[in-house]
Design a protein around this motif. Structure first.
Motif, mmCIF file in Angstrom:
data_model
loop_
_atom_site.group_PDB
_atom_site.id
_atom_site.type_symbol
_atom_site.label_atom_id
_atom_site.label_comp_id
_atom_site.label_asym_id
_atom_site.label_seq_id
_atom_site.Cartn_x
_atom_site.Cartn_y
_atom_site.Cartn_z
ATOM 1 N N GLY A 14 -0.351 -1.105 -3.427
ATOM 2 C CA GLY A 14 -0.620 -2.363 -3.403
ATOM 3 C C GLY A 14 -1.962 -2.899 -3.835
ATOM 4 N N GLY A 15 -2.162 -4.309 -4.218
ATOM 5 C CA GLY A 15 -3.440 -4.654 -4.934
ATOM 6 C C GLY A 15 -3.124 -6.280 -5.405
ATOM 7 N N LEU A 16 -4.297 -6.723 -6.067
ATOM 8 C CA LEU A 16 -4.251 -7.898 -6.690
ATOM 9 C C LEU A 16 -3.682 -8.233 -8.021
ATOM 10 N N VAL A 17 -2.632 -9.077 -8.433
ATOM 11 C CA VAL A 17 -2.332 -9.006 -9.591
ATOM 12 C C VAL A 17 -1.869 -10.548 -10.090
ATOM 13 N N GLN A 18 -2.273 -11.053 -11.279
ATOM 14 C CA GLN A 18 -1.918 -12.289 -11.393
ATOM 15 C C GLN A 18 -0.297 -12.592 -11.631
ATOM 16 N N THR A 19 -0.012 -13.961 -11.853
ATOM 17 C CA THR A 19 1.278 -14.511 -11.874
ATOM 18 C C THR A 19 2.080 -13.814 -13.084
ATOM 19 N N GLY A 20 3.300 -13.401 -12.942
ATOM 20 C CA GLY A 20 3.633 -12.565 -14.253
ATOM 21 C C GLY A 20 3.448 -11.081 -14.383
ATOM 22 N N GLY A 21 2.518 -10.565 -13.821
ATOM 23 C CA GLY A 21 2.042 -9.367 -13.796
ATOM 24 C C GLY A 21 2.921 -8.435 -12.910
ATOM 25 N N SER A 22 2.787 -7.053 -12.972
ATOM 26 C CA SER A 22 3.530 -5.936 -12.434
ATOM 27 C C SER A 22 2.690 -4.904 -11.503
ATOM 28 N N LEU A 23 3.458 -4.630 -10.341
ATOM 29 C CA LEU A 23 2.808 -3.451 -9.606
ATOM 30 C C LEU A 23 3.920 -2.464 -9.071
ATOM 31 N N ARG A 24 3.521 -1.352 -8.718
ATOM 32 C CA ARG A 24 4.453 -0.364 -8.340
ATOM 33 C C ARG A 24 3.884 0.148 -7.033
ATOM 34 N N LEU A 25 4.969 0.024 -6.130
ATOM 35 C CA LEU A 25 4.769 0.553 -4.765
ATOM 36 C C LEU A 25 5.470 1.865 -4.592
ATOM 37 N N SER A 26 4.736 2.583 -3.853
ATOM 38 C CA SER A 26 5.175 4.132 -3.540
ATOM 39 C C SER A 26 5.143 4.181 -2.018
ATOM 40 N N CYS A 27 6.251 4.848 -1.516
ATOM 41 C CA CYS A 27 6.626 5.322 -0.029
ATOM 42 C C CYS A 27 6.883 6.850 -0.125
ATOM 43 N N ALA A 28 5.698 7.722 0.465
ATOM 44 C CA ALA A 28 5.866 8.963 0.536
ATOM 45 C C ALA A 28 6.388 9.352 1.956
ATOM 46 N N THR A 29 6.953 10.276 1.875
ATOM 47 C CA THR A 29 7.629 10.893 3.158
ATOM 48 C C THR A 29 8.079 12.338 3.058
ATOM 49 N N SER A 30 8.575 13.044 4.172
ATOM 50 C CA SER A 30 8.841 14.358 4.058
ATOM 51 C C SER A 30 10.106 14.666 3.439
ATOM 52 N N ALA A 31 10.416 15.850 2.935
ATOM 53 C CA ALA A 31 11.861 16.282 2.367
ATOM 54 C C ALA A 31 12.948 15.940 3.153
ATOM 55 N N HIS A 32 12.718 16.078 4.139
ATOM 56 C CA HIS A 32 13.967 16.107 5.192
ATOM 57 C C HIS A 32 14.130 14.459 5.515
ATOM 58 N N THR A 33 13.080 13.648 5.717
ATOM 59 C CA THR A 33 13.420 12.247 5.588
ATOM 60 C C THR A 33 14.010 11.661 4.352
ATOM 61 N N PHE A 34 13.133 12.034 3.341
ATOM 62 C CA PHE A 34 13.801 11.503 1.870
ATOM 63 C C PHE A 34 15.093 11.826 1.618
ATOM 64 N N GLY A 35 15.810 12.973 2.220
ATOM 65 C CA GLY A 35 17.478 13.411 2.014
ATOM 66 C C GLY A 35 18.179 13.182 2.947
ATOM 67 N N THR A 36 17.711 12.529 3.888
ATOM 68 C CA THR A 36 18.559 11.996 5.360
ATOM 69 C C THR A 36 18.734 10.849 5.502
#
Length: 121
Positions: free
Chosen positions: A9-31
């Motif tokens: 997350g963060g601060l960006v101007q209108t028209g800009g881009s951001l990339r959010l990531s959600c990290a979790t365990s391999a089990h959660t990710f695959g289930t």
């Protein structure tokens, strides 16, 4: 125990881009289906996008946001382009109790702490 950790997350101007990531365990990710919700001040928490048995995005972000899975890192990413001031919110990552994607908040049992996204006009 299911743990979800958001970043990007963060601060960006209108028209800009951001990339959010959600990290979790391999089990959660695959289930479980994993979704992004957001909550603006004074508003209800709303569905944004989810990835699991299929991929689904809300109408308000379709064409601007994409959701993807990084199988090497066990992360679900939300790429947000052409951001608008109305996208300003705390963004939460959530995991369902099944692989099926749903937009219903009550179907997501596990939640991250959230990350702030602010889009300035």
């Amino acid at each position: 125990q299911v743990q979800l950790v958001e970043s990007g997350g963060g601060l960006v101007q209108t028209g800009g881009s951001l990339r959010l990531s959600c990290a979790t365990s391999a089990h959660t990710f695959g289930t479980y289906a994993i979704a992004w919700f957001r909550q603006a001040p004074g508003k209800e928490r709303e569905f944004v996008a989810a990835s699991g048995g299929n991929t689904y995005l809300s109408d308000s972000v379709k064409g601007r946001f994409t959701i993807s899975r990084d199988y090497a890192k066990n992360t679900v990413n939300l790429q947000m382009n052409r951001l608008k001031p109305e996208d300003t919110a705390v963004y939460y990552c959530a995991a369902s109790s099944s692989w099926m994607v749903t937009t219903l908040r009550r179907e997501y049992a596990y939640w991250g702490q959230g990350t702030q996204v602010t889009v300035s006009s």
